[in-house]
Design a protein around this motif. Structure first.
Motif, mmCIF file in Angstrom:
data_model
loop_
_atom_site.group_PDB
_atom_site.id
_atom_site.type_symbol
_atom_site.label_atom_id
_atom_site.label_comp_id
_atom_site.label_asym_id
_atom_site.label_seq_id
_atom_site.Cartn_x
_atom_site.Cartn_y
_atom_site.Cartn_z
ATOM 1 N N GLU A 1 0.854 -1.183 0.000
ATOM 2 C CA GLU A 1 0.000 0.000 0.000
ATOM 3 C C GLU A 1 0.893 1.238 0.000
ATOM 4 O OE1 GLU A 1 -3.253 -0.204 -0.127
ATOM 5 O OE2 GLU A 1 -3.546 -2.336 0.349
ATOM 6 N N ASP A 2 0.317 2.366 -0.428
ATOM 7 C CA ASP A 2 1.103 3.592 -0.452
ATOM 8 C C ASP A 2 1.575 3.969 0.952
ATOM 9 O OD1 ASP A 2 2.169 5.715 -2.149
ATOM 10 O OD2 ASP A 2 0.848 7.049 -1.028
ATOM 11 N N ASP A 3 0.736 3.729 1.932
ATOM 12 C CA ASP A 3 1.152 3.917 3.323
ATOM 13 C C ASP A 3 1.453 2.544 3.932
ATOM 14 O OD1 ASP A 3 -1.440 3.036 3.213
ATOM 15 O OD2 ASP A 3 -2.125 4.198 4.951
ATOM 16 N N GLY A 4 2.276 1.774 3.237
ATOM 17 C CA GLY A 4 2.511 0.383 3.602
ATOM 18 C C GLY A 4 3.675 0.181 4.555
ATOM 19 N N ALA A 5 4.189 -1.050 4.527
ATOM 20 C CA ALA A 5 5.260 -1.406 5.463
ATOM 21 C C ALA A 5 5.916 -2.698 5.014
ATOM 22 C CB ALA A 5 4.699 -1.565 6.875
ATOM 23 N N VAL A 6 7.115 -2.933 5.509
ATOM 24 C CA VAL A 6 7.735 -4.254 5.457
ATOM 25 C C VAL A 6 7.589 -4.856 6.842
ATOM 26 C CG1 VAL A 6 9.924 -5.489 5.313
ATOM 27 C CG2 VAL A 6 9.342 -3.806 3.573
ATOM 28 N N ILE A 7 6.966 -6.045 6.896
ATOM 29 C CA ILE A 7 6.687 -6.692 8.173
ATOM 30 C C ILE A 7 7.601 -7.905 8.308
ATOM 31 C CG2 ILE A 7 4.923 -7.721 9.646
ATOM 32 C CD1 ILE A 7 2.838 -6.250 7.911
ATOM 33 N N VAL A 8 8.358 -7.950 9.395
ATOM 34 C CA VAL A 8 9.311 -9.030 9.644
ATOM 35 C C VAL A 8 8.663 -10.067 10.554
ATOM 36 C CG1 VAL A 8 11.614 -9.620 10.485
ATOM 37 C CG2 VAL A 8 11.202 -7.359 9.456
ATOM 38 N N TYR A 9 8.679 -11.337 10.100
ATOM 39 C CA TYR A 9 8.133 -12.444 10.897
ATOM 40 C C TYR A 9 9.247 -13.406 11.283
ATOM 41 C CZ TYR A 9 3.304 -11.230 9.625
ATOM 42 O OH TYR A 9 2.099 -10.596 9.482
#
Length: 521
Positions: free
Chosen positions: A479-487
């Motif tokens: 998303e434009d206001d997204g993120a990289v999420i670390v699992y």
């Protein structure tokens, strides 16, 4: 750079004039000239701004284009025209840029070389200028505002962030030592970046519209697959100069778009997908490559060859005829076999690269996205798995006899699938449809979905990449206001979340240069 823009504008203006209707330009053409041509080129081929042709605009709908014209694009030089143009004029411009070009644009060696610029301030360094594992870096492409972030794969902290060309496509490629990374945009711009010094080395425009790039086994050559013009361009990775241009035609002279090019490291070659003709190309990247014969050879004994070699050595081209054009490719671990998707969208075709012919066909309904396929060993058998673009399923294939082991039902059609040799799980997104916020985790032994993650309800979750050791899996909130999420790749629990602007892809240096199991190549 100014010289290149002048050459491009002159060539584009000539092209525009020869393809426009006789007489005065239409009102819409004049609107384009008055408001768009200065940045996007008189013939829509791009200049300071990106090209405005269907191949570059991709799947954008007319309504979305009208919104960009009216409101501009944040953090770019694209201004808003809502106050200067009427709604009808904006709609007419959106429709105009979606029309195909009237003729094939010329973009050969002279045009490519004129676009090439090297960074005069660039100075190579002997060691990285940062304190981190140079092999456990991630390069994250952020398409929301056309930037890339270099991420520390141990601490998951950004090291640097820099601007890229508009609409990067096909995934960056790394030199075998992991030092340099190459990016390619849909507009055909190829950029070389030094990951040690964190500096741009140079760039060149290899095409009007390009699909992807591949780097040779020795890291000396970069191949660019192009839609416009119909060509495969080979550049020197040293200075981005042109080494070879292949006109994309079959034996009979039928022209074709080049849909993709891949490195086959075990074969020391490039494998080329032609979109419109029933041929696959293998192009040697070994200077001592054996001769290519187009007909029957009576004997291969020393001194007994009674056929004439067509090509040999570096860039020798071998044509492999297939029953129909193949859009997308996948390879077995030894690069002995190529698995392509047929035009009917429901069949996979297996081509043995050693003998150069089809050996099997697979039932893969729902347009398999083979470019995102992965492999692993299950119960002593090599298997591959691929998501499907139009059906909610994952197909798992045994590669020893090309049988379908299992079809895994998912919550919707997927786009990306990833794993790692040190992980027992394969991850796949549900990129299309109402469940786009879902990420499935599949046990590679049982072939069952063991967990369904929903990182952010209502927002697209996509594109997994593992760190060097396979201990963490990184997911994009697309998303434009997204993120990289670390699992945590074992417990499947979230570890960290880094805000980013539409992170479309993440690429780990070690996994890419070692062709790690479960990573796209």
């Amino acid at each position: 750079m100014k010289r290149f823009i002048a050459i491009l504008e002159a060539a584009a203006l000539s092209f525009f004039c020869t393809t426009a209707l006789a007489g005065e330009p239409s009102s819409t053409e004049q609107l384009y000239r008055d408001n768009c041509a200065e940045c996007h080129g008189p013939a829509r081929l791009g200049a300071i701004g990106p090209s405005l042709i269907p191949e570059s605009l991709g799947r954008q709908k007319k309504e979305a284009l009208q919104g960009v014209i009216a409101n501009g694009r944040a953090q770019t030089q694209m201004p808003a025209f809502a106050e200067a143009l009427s709604e009808d004029e904006i709609a007419a411009l959106a429709e105009f840029v979606m029309k195909p070009l009237g003729e094939m644009p010329v973009w050969g060696k002279a045009e490519i070389e004129a676009s090439r610029t090297l960074n005069a301030d660039y100075k190579p360094v002997s060691e990285p200028v940062f304190d981190a594992d140079r092999y456990n870096l991630f390069v994250v492409v952020e398409t929301g505002d056309h930037h890339a972030t270099v991420l520390n794969g141990d601490t998951f902290e950004p090291i640097t962030r820099f601007q890229t060309h508009y609409a990067l496509h096909g995934g960056p490629k790394f030199t075998p030592d992991g030092r340099y990374v190459f990016f390619m945009s849909r507009d055909g711009w190829v950029t070389k970046y030094d990951l040690y010094g964190l500096e741009k080395v140079g760039e060149v425009r290899a095409a009007i519209n390009a699909r992807n790039i591949a780097i040779s086994k020795d890291g000396r050559h970069l191949a660019v697959a192009n839609y416009l013009p119909h060509s495969l361009v080979v550049l020197s990775t040293d200075d981005l100069s042109v080494e070879k241009i292949f006109e994309a035609e079959d034996r009979k002279g039928n022209s074709s778009r080049v849909s993709a090019v891949y490195q086959a490291p075990e074969r020391d070659s490039f494998i080329v997908a032609l979109k419109d003709v029933a041929e696959i190309w293998e192009i040697a990247t070994d200077p001592n490559a054996k001769p290519v014969y187009t007909g029957f050879v009576h004997s291969h004994e020393k001194g007994m060859v009674e056929a004439l070699a067509v090509e040999k050595g570096l860039f020798a081209r071998r044509r492999i005829e297939v029953s129909e054009p193949l859009d997308d490719f996948f390879f077995d671990p030894g690069y002995r076999n190529l698995i392509g998707s047929a035009r009917d969208g429901g069949t996979g075709v297996v081509v043995n690269l050693i003998v150069g012919r089809e050996i099997a066909r697979l039932p893969l309904p729902g347009f398999p996205h083979l470019g995102s396929g992965i492999t692993w060993t299950r119960q002593g058998r090599p298997v591959m798995a691929t998501p499907h673009l139009k059906e909610a399923k994952i197909s798992v294939i045994a590669m020893d006899d090309w049988s379908v082991l299992k079809t895994i039902e998912t919550d919707g059609p997927g786009f990306f699938m990833r794993s790692h040799e040190n992980s027992r799980y394969a991850w796949t997104d549900v990129f299309f449809g109402p469940n786009k916020d879902v990420m499935h985790v599949i046990d590679k032994e049982t072939l069952e979905i063991v967990r369904t993650l929903r990182p952010e309800p209502g927002k697209t979750a996509a594109h997994v990449e593992f760190d060097r050791e396979g201990k963490h899996a990184l997911v994009s909130l697309w998303e434009d206001d997204g993120a990289v999420i670390v699992y945590d790749a074992e417990t499947l629990e979230e570890v960290k979340r880094l805000p980013m602007r539409k992170p479309s892809g993440k690429y780990n240096v070690w996994n890419k240069i070692t062709f790690s199991e479960g990573t796209s190549h």
